[in-house]
Design a protein around this motif. Sequence first.
Motif, mmCIF file in Angstrom:
data_model
loop_
_atom_site.group_PDB
_atom_site.id
_atom_site.type_symbol
_atom_site.label_atom_id
_atom_site.label_comp_id
_atom_site.label_asym_id
_atom_site.label_seq_id
_atom_site.Cartn_x
_atom_site.Cartn_y
_atom_site.Cartn_z
ATOM 1 N N GLY A 238 48.967 31.725 38.034
ATOM 2 C CA GLY A 238 48.058 32.780 38.911
ATOM 3 C C GLY A 238 46.553 33.236 38.339
ATOM 4 O O GLY A 238 46.578 32.922 37.044
ATOM 5 N N LYS A 239 46.194 33.946 39.069
ATOM 6 C CA LYS A 239 44.855 34.583 38.628
ATOM 7 C C LYS A 239 44.855 35.996 39.296
ATOM 8 O O LYS A 239 45.288 36.278 40.644
ATOM 9 N N SER A 240 43.906 36.836 38.674
ATOM 10 C CA SER A 240 43.871 38.236 39.230
ATOM 11 C C SER A 240 42.331 38.592 39.195
ATOM 12 O O SER A 240 41.504 38.039 38.455
ATOM 13 N N THR A 241 41.981 39.150 40.454
ATOM 14 C CA THR A 241 40.693 39.528 40.634
ATOM 15 C C THR A 241 40.794 41.138 40.778
ATOM 16 O O THR A 241 41.687 41.488 41.715
ATOM 17 N N LEU A 242 39.923 41.851 40.286
ATOM 18 C CA LEU A 242 39.911 43.222 40.635
ATOM 19 C C LEU A 242 38.465 43.682 40.788
ATOM 20 O O LEU A 242 37.648 43.156 40.384
ATOM 21 N N SER A 243 38.450 44.697 41.664
ATOM 22 C CA SER A 243 37.287 45.586 41.863
ATOM 23 C C SER A 243 36.664 46.460 40.669
ATOM 24 O O SER A 243 37.322 46.469 39.743
#
Length: 142
Positions: A114-119
């Motif tokens: 997985g990967k995470s993208t954040l504002s």
Amino acid sequence: MLTLMTPGAGTIQPLNLRCHEAWTRSLKGARYLVEPWRCDIASGAFIVGSQTSSLLGLRHNPCGVVDLVRAYDQGDRSTILTILEQATASPSSFCFSTTVRGSKGRSSPLYCIGKSTLSDEGAEGSLEGVFAVPRAAPTMSA
């Protein structure tokens, strides 16, 4: 068995799309059923593929992290929760493996990339990736 990790292992590192894509390619190049999943960080709702949902014995889809982790090997749960928690703190690439017990009591390895993208605010963003299980696993259909 995948060479990127052994059962019970996991890793998290700063978001690196090349690494994430290489891990995913290694799954798709092997004999694994690969299904996407996604989690909205603000709501905590995970949406998983239908075969993964069946393997994990999920009653609802979307579901919460507790529903997912409940199906994992008890010895791996703490490590996996730590990885997911860290991934919600900063943009990350991560992977882990565990063993799940299907509805008929048979064990099957489960791999997650997985990967995470954040504002910029950090409260919004997503986790997304793939779950993979060997196609030969007795609890899954091809």
